[in-house]
Design a protein around this motif. Structure first.
Motif, PDB file in Angstrom:
ATOM      1  N   ALA A   1     -16.306 -13.014  16.868  1.00 14.43           N
ATOM      2  CA  ALA A   1     -17.027 -14.288  16.921  1.00 14.43           C
ATOM      3  C   ALA A   1     -18.457 -14.045  17.416  1.00 14.43           C
ATOM      4  O   ALA A   1     -18.709 -13.101  18.154  1.00 14.43           O
ATOM      5  N   PRO A   2     -19.392 -14.926  17.033  1.00 13.28           N
ATOM      6  CA  PRO A   2     -20.780 -14.754  17.460  1.00 13.28           C
ATOM      7  C   PRO A   2     -21.000 -15.096  18.940  1.00 13.28           C
ATOM      8  O   PRO A   2     -22.038 -14.771  19.502  1.00 13.28           O
ATOM      9  N   HIS A   3     -20.009 -15.758  19.559  1.00 16.93           N
ATOM     10  CA  HIS A   3     -20.088 -16.165  20.966  1.00 16.93           C
ATOM     11  C   HIS A   3     -18.667 -16.307  21.484  1.00 16.93           C
ATOM     12  O   HIS A   3     -17.712 -16.198  20.720  1.00 16.93           O
ATOM     13  N   ASP A   4     -18.505 -16.552  22.758  1.00 16.71           N
ATOM     14  CA  ASP A   4     -17.167 -16.752  23.315  1.00 16.71           C
ATOM     15  C   ASP A   4     -16.545 -17.989  22.659  1.00 16.71           C
ATOM     16  O   ASP A   4     -17.042 -19.102  22.820  1.00 16.71           O
ATOM     17  N   PRO A   5     -15.444 -17.831  21.919  1.00 12.33           N
ATOM     18  CA  PRO A   5     -14.878 -18.938  21.144  1.00 12.33           C
ATOM     19  C   PRO A   5     -13.931 -19.829  21.957  1.00 12.33           C
ATOM     20  O   PRO A   5     -12.806 -20.123  21.534  1.00 12.33           O
ATOM     21  N   LYS A   6     -14.362 -20.291  23.111  1.00  9.08           N
ATOM     22  CA  LYS A   6     -13.506 -21.092  23.997  1.00  9.08           C
ATOM     23  C   LYS A   6     -12.963 -22.341  23.302  1.00  9.08           C
ATOM     24  O   LYS A   6     -11.786 -22.666  23.438  1.00  9.08           O
ATOM     25  N   HIS A   7     -13.804 -23.057  22.571  1.00 12.93           N
ATOM     26  CA  HIS A   7     -13.350 -24.275  21.880  1.00 12.93           C
ATOM     27  C   HIS A   7     -12.312 -23.942  20.813  1.00 12.93           C
ATOM     28  O   HIS A   7     -11.295 -24.621  20.686  1.00 12.93           O
ATOM     29  N   LEU A   8     -12.542 -22.888  20.053  1.00 15.65           N
ATOM     30  CA  LEU A   8     -11.590 -22.456  19.029  1.00 15.65           C
ATOM     31  C   LEU A   8     -10.266 -22.041  19.675  1.00 15.65           C
ATOM     32  O   LEU A   8      -9.193 -22.393  19.187  1.00 15.65           O
ATOM     33  N   LEU A   9     -10.322 -21.311  20.771  1.00 14.27           N
ATOM     34  CA  LEU A   9      -9.097 -20.888  21.453  1.00 14.27           C
ATOM     35  C   LEU A   9      -8.312 -22.092  21.968  1.00 14.27           C
ATOM     36  O   LEU A   9      -7.077 -22.095  21.957  1.00 14.27           O
ATOM     37  N   SER A  10      -9.017 -23.130  22.391  1.00 14.78           N
ATOM     38  CA  SER A  10      -8.368 -24.364  22.811  1.00 14.78           C
ATOM     39  C   SER A  10      -7.663 -25.033  21.627  1.00 14.78           C
ATOM     40  O   SER A  10      -6.530 -25.511  21.757  1.00 14.78           O
ATOM     41  N   GLN A  11      -8.319 -25.053  20.473  1.00 15.73           N
ATOM     42  CA  GLN A  11      -7.700 -25.600  19.267  1.00 15.73           C
ATOM     43  C   GLN A  11      -6.463 -24.802  18.872  1.00 15.73           C
ATOM     44  O   GLN A  11      -5.440 -25.380  18.493  1.00 15.73           O
ATOM     45  N   ILE A  12      -6.546 -23.486  18.965  1.00 18.86           N
ATOM     46  CA  ILE A  12      -5.400 -22.630  18.635  1.00 18.86           C
ATOM     47  C   ILE A  12      -4.241 -22.939  19.562  1.00 18.86           C
ATOM     48  O   ILE A  12      -3.092 -23.072  19.129  1.00 18.86           O
ATOM     49  N   SER A  13      -4.521 -23.095  20.838  1.00 16.08           N
ATOM     50  CA  SER A  13      -3.483 -23.427  21.815  1.00 16.08           C
ATOM     51  C   SER A  13      -2.850 -24.779  21.492  1.00 16.08           C
ATOM     52  O   SER A  13      -1.627 -24.928  21.553  1.00 16.08           O
ATOM     53  N   ASP A  14      -3.664 -25.757  21.149  1.00 11.06           N
ATOM     54  CA  ASP A  14      -3.153 -27.091  20.815  1.00 11.06           C
ATOM     55  C   ASP A  14      -2.278 -27.066  19.559  1.00 11.06           C
ATOM     56  O   ASP A  14      -1.245 -27.732  19.506  1.00 11.06           O
ATOM     57  N   LEU A  15      -2.690 -26.301  18.550  1.00 11.36           N
ATOM     58  CA  LEU A  15      -1.977 -26.279  17.270  1.00 11.36           C
ATOM     59  C   LEU A  15      -0.762 -25.357  17.247  1.00 11.36           C
ATOM     60  O   LEU A  15       0.257 -25.678  16.639  1.00 11.36           O
ATOM     61  N   PHE A  16      -0.866 -24.215  17.908  1.00  8.81           N
ATOM     62  CA  PHE A  16       0.178 -23.194  17.806  1.00  8.81           C
ATOM     63  C   PHE A  16       0.982 -23.007  19.090  1.00  8.81           C
ATOM     64  O   PHE A  16       2.028 -22.366  19.058  1.00  8.81           O
TER      65      PHE A  16
END
Length: 101
Positions: free
Chosen positions: A59-74
């Motif tokens: 990722a171009p930066h720390d993907p904290k928001h994406l990791l939160s989405q992954i946690s919510d979905l999976f």
């Protein structure tokens, strides 16, 4: 204008006790994906993984928001771990440990 997204299969270091034999590791460089569809592309790639397979996400930066989405979905079906936090991007390993509910 279309842009090609590259998902590269790498050598698997799969070491779990799930009994699967089709595990693979893939590298996905999110820096090459247009910002507007980046999260959707990563989530779609992750959803298509077999249990025991992983994505090495760059990722171009720390993907904290994406990791939160992954946690919510999976939930606990995906384990995340940082593998690199320096240089031109941030590396995160996304391992699918069981089927999503």
């Amino acid at each position: 204008m279309t842009q090609q997204i590259s998902l590269t299969e790498t050598t698997s270091q799969h070491q779990c006790s799930c009994g699967c034999s089709s595990a693979s590791d893939y590298e996905l460089d999110a820096r090459t994906i247009p910002h507007a569809i980046r999260h959707g592309a990563v989530l779609g790639a992750l959803a298509s993984l077999d249990v025991g397979s992983a994505i090495q996400l760059i990722a171009p930066h720390d993907p904290k928001h994406l990791l939160s989405q992954i946690s919510d979905l999976f939930g606990e079906a995906v384990e995340t771990s940082y593998v690199d936090r320096g240089g031109d991007g941030v590396g995160v390993r996304l391992l699918k440990v069981r089927a999503s509910e």
